[in-house]
Every structure is written in structure tokens, then in C-alpha cells.
Scaffold this motif. Structure first.
Motif, short mmCIF file in Angstrom:
data_model
loop_
_atom_site.label_atom_id
_atom_site.label_comp_id
_atom_site.label_asym_id
_atom_site.label_seq_id
_atom_site.Cartn_x
_atom_site.Cartn_y
_atom_site.Cartn_z
N GLY A 219 0.81 -1.21 0.00
CA GLY A 219 0.00 0.00 0.00
C GLY A 219 0.85 1.27 0.00
N PRO A 220 1.67 1.46 1.02
CA PRO A 220 2.52 2.66 1.01
C PRO A 220 3.52 2.67 -0.13
N ALA A 221 4.04 1.50 -0.50
CA ALA A 221 4.99 1.45 -1.62
C ALA A 221 4.33 1.87 -2.92
N GLY A 222 3.00 1.65 -3.02
CA GLY A 222 2.25 2.04 -4.20
C GLY A 222 1.67 3.44 -4.12
N GLY A 223 2.03 4.18 -3.08
CA GLY A 223 1.57 5.55 -2.95
C GLY A 223 0.15 5.70 -2.48
N VAL A 224 -0.43 4.65 -1.87
CA VAL A 224 -1.83 4.70 -1.46
C VAL A 224 -2.00 5.51 -0.18
N ALA A 225 -2.95 6.43 -0.20
CA ALA A 225 -3.34 7.23 0.94
C ALA A 225 -2.21 8.15 1.41
N PHE A 226 -2.43 8.79 2.55
CA PHE A 226 -1.47 9.76 3.06
C PHE A 226 -0.11 9.12 3.31
N GLY A 227 -0.12 7.93 3.97
CA GLY A 227 1.14 7.27 4.28
C GLY A 227 1.92 6.90 3.03
N GLY A 228 1.21 6.45 1.99
CA GLY A 228 1.88 6.11 0.74
C GLY A 228 2.50 7.32 0.07
N GLN A 229 1.81 8.46 0.15
CA GLN A 229 2.36 9.68 -0.41
C GLN A 229 3.57 10.16 0.38
N MET A 230 3.54 9.93 1.69
CA MET A 230 4.72 10.25 2.51
C MET A 230 5.91 9.41 2.08
N VAL A 231 5.69 8.11 1.85
CA VAL A 231 6.78 7.22 1.46
C VAL A 231 7.31 7.60 0.07
N CYS A 232 6.41 7.74 -0.87
CA CYS A 232 6.83 7.98 -2.26
C CYS A 232 7.37 9.38 -2.48
N GLY A 233 7.13 10.27 -1.53
CA GLY A 233 7.65 11.63 -1.65
C GLY A 233 9.05 11.81 -1.10
N GLN A 234 9.69 10.72 -0.68
CA GLN A 234 11.03 10.79 -0.10
C GLN A 234 12.09 10.41 -1.14
N THR A 235 13.33 10.68 -0.81
CA THR A 235 14.44 10.23 -1.65
C THR A 235 14.54 8.71 -1.58
N PRO A 236 15.18 8.07 -2.56
CA PRO A 236 15.34 6.61 -2.49
C PRO A 236 16.01 6.15 -1.20
N GLN A 237 16.94 6.94 -0.70
CA GLN A 237 17.64 6.55 0.53
C GLN A 237 16.68 6.53 1.72
N VAL A 238 15.84 7.55 1.81
CA VAL A 238 14.89 7.61 2.92
C VAL A 238 13.82 6.53 2.76
N GLN A 239 13.39 6.28 1.54
CA GLN A 239 12.44 5.20 1.31
C GLN A 239 12.99 3.86 1.79
N ALA A 240 14.24 3.61 1.51
CA ALA A 240 14.87 2.37 1.95
C ALA A 240 14.94 2.31 3.47
N GLU A 241 15.15 3.47 4.10
CA GLU A 241 15.21 3.51 5.56
C GLU A 241 13.82 3.26 6.16
N ILE A 242 12.79 3.81 5.53
CA ILE A 242 11.43 3.55 5.99
C ILE A 242 11.13 2.05 5.92
N LYS A 243 11.51 1.44 4.80
CA LYS A 243 11.26 0.00 4.65
C LYS A 243 12.03 -0.80 5.70
N ARG A 244 13.25 -0.39 6.02
CA ARG A 244 14.04 -1.09 7.04
C ARG A 244 13.32 -1.02 8.39
N HIS A 245 12.84 0.16 8.75
CA HIS A 245 12.12 0.29 10.02
C HIS A 245 10.80 -0.47 9.98
N PHE A 246 10.13 -0.46 8.84
CA PHE A 246 8.89 -1.23 8.71
C PHE A 246 9.16 -2.71 8.98
N ASP A 247 10.21 -3.25 8.39
CA ASP A 247 10.53 -4.67 8.59
C ASP A 247 10.81 -4.96 10.06
N THR A 248 11.51 -4.06 10.71
CA THR A 248 11.84 -4.26 12.13
C THR A 248 10.60 -4.19 13.01
#
Length: 273
Positions: A219-248
Motif C-alpha cells: 500500500g505505502p509502496a504504491g503511494g496509497v493514501a497519506f502514508g503512501g504519499q509520505m513514502v513515495c515523496g522521499q528520496t530513495p535513501q529515505v524510502q529504503a530507511e522507511i522499509k528497514r524500520h517497517f521490517d523491524t
């Protein structure tokens, strides 16, 4: 007179533009959970003329059709209208943007709005329009997400915050103070009463939504809703960091069979014209 569009409304149109398929593959199953109780609250059954506002992928419309109701469904996003037309082929599915609906006064016996009031800039104006199109004595039922959010709903936001993500400029901070309301039972009940709706009452639904980590991240990776727009609006480095925290953080909700059990809470309200 037309109701002026707010910055929040304009942002919502941008957030959801073209997101129908991504929503259907991610959060649609979550939003389907309250549908039976929502339809019960609106008294939807055989022969009832029902309007499904903000139909999304058409889950509510299809369930209402299965009950024998005469269903009209609307959404502001063309990709949602296309999806809903396939999901609920027996319904009359149209493009329409709240808070103005292309229907006559008192045209419906019931109006339902599943997680729609979260996405409008002026909730009071929206409720006034829903009241207008339902007949005197007819029913209105709606759901919104409760605040503060339950732990499962907060997971993605926690990952975004932990990564130090910055809000993209096209995302508003929220509703204007004069348009906002408390997202709890008394706050939503008060909003309904202020809209001159009778017999208003509200309860809280709680459930664990089951999803694979990949499904929940899509959902967020696909830009869905507010959270998805937050994720997709970041640099690739920050997106990768969000995913790392999500996994944890996802480990807190892991079950033995590899699914996530994500606690959610929503408000279900009903009232009469």
C-alpha cells in the motif's frame, strides 16, 4: 451555490489520482471489514434504495446488491469508479465529488459512507449533502478511523517517523480548525447531531487485520493514501530507511504462520434524517 474546494480536498484528489488498482491490492480488504455492520446500521435490504458514497473498489456496493437493494454508488476517482463497476455490475456506478452530489432531494432510503468522512475538507458540509439526498426518516450510516490510531494502523506511520521522513509540500497538515472534529464516539455523534440528523449514535469496532508483510507494505509502496504519499515523496535513501524500520517494527505483529495481526479501530455511526 457550489461549496468552495479546500486545500485539503485538492490534496486528496492528488493523493488518490490513479491509485484504484494499488488500493484494491492492499488496503481494500482492510476497509471491507465493517461492511456487514455498516449495511445493517443503514437498514439495507431487499428493495431499499441505497447510495454508497465514496465506493472505492465497490465492496460496499456489491454487498448491498447481494442483499437485494437498489444500489447507486459514487466516487471522486475515475480508477475507483472503473473498479467498482466491475466489482458491483448490478449497481449504478457514477463519478461524483463531495460535497455536491448529482441527485435530487430525498432520492434514497439510505446512504452509507465507508471511511469517506476522513477524506473531505468540510465534514459538516458533506453530512448536510448526505442528509439532503436521503428521504425523511431514512437512514445514514458511516465509518471513520478512530483517533488515536490503533497499533496496527500506526505501524506505517511509526516507520516513516523513525526514518526521519519530511512531509512533501503537496500534503496538507490536516483540516482547518473550524472544520475538524474529535475522532471518537462523542465527537462523531456530535458532528451528526450538528448536521440535524436524528437518533445519532456511535460505537467502536476493533479487530485484527491479517496480512502478509509484503501485502501491508504494498500500500505505502504504491503511494496509497497519506502514508503512501509520505513514502513515495522521499528520496530513495529515505524510502529504503522507511522499509528497514517497517521490517523491524512488523516483528511486533508477526504470527506463527508468517502473517501480521494488525489491531485496528474504527467508529461506526448511524442516524436518521
Amino acid at each position: 451555490m457550489p461549496v468552495p474546494t479546500t486545500a485539503f480536498d485538492e490534496s486528496e484528489r492528488l493523493i488518490w489520482a490513479g491509485r484504484g488498482p494499488a488500493y484494491a491490492d492492499s488496503f481494500a480488504k482492510l476497509c471491507a471489514h465493517p461492511v456487514p455492520r455498516l449495511l445493517d446500521a443503514a437498514g439495507v435490504g431487499p428493495g431499499v434504495r441505497v447510495l454508497d458514497v465514496g465506493t472505492g473498489s465497490g465492496t460496499v456496493a456489491a454487498a448491498a446488491c447481494a442483499r437485494g437493494a437498489t444500489v447507486t454508488a459514487v466516487d471522486a476517482e475515475p480508477t475507483m469508479v472503473e473498479l467498482a463497476g466491475r466489482t458491483a455490475p448490478e449497481a449504478d456506478v457514477r463519478l461524483a465529488v463531495l460535497p455536491e452530489l448529482p441527485f435530487a432531494d430525498a432520492e434514497f432510503d439510505a446512504v452509507v459512507a465507508n471511511f469517506v468522512l476522513n477524506h473531505v475538507g468540510r465534514p459538516q458540509d458533506t453530512l448536510a449533502e448526505l442528509r439532503r439526498v436521503v428521504r425523511p426518516g431514512g437512514r445514514l450510516a458511516l465509518t471513520i478511523w478512530a483517533a488515536p490510531p490503533a497499533a496496527g494502523q500506526a505501524l506505517i506511520g511509526r516507520a516513516i517517523q523513525a526514518a526521519g521522513a519530511v512531509r512533501p509540500p503537496h500534503l496538507p497538515a490536516g483540516l482547518a480548525a473550524e472544520d475538524d472534529f474529535r475522532r471518537d464516539e462523542s465527537g462523531l455523534t456530535g458532528l451528526l447531531r450538528a448536521a440535524r440528523l436524528r437518533e445519532a449514535e456511535c460505537g467502536t469496532l476493533r479487530w485484527d487485520h491479517l496480512a502478509t508483510p509484503g501485502e501491508w507494505w504494498s500500500g505505502p509502496a504504491g503511494g496509497v493514501a497519506f502514508g503512501g504519499q509520505m513514502v513515495c515523496g522521499q528520496t530513495p535513501q529515505v524510502q529504503a530507511e522507511i522499509k528497514r524500520h517497517f521490517d523491524t517494527l512488523s516483528a511486533e505483529f508477526a504470527t506463527e504462520n508468517g502473517l501480521l495481526a494488525l489491531p485496528h479501530a474504527a467508529l461506526l455511526a448511524r442516524a436518521r434524517h
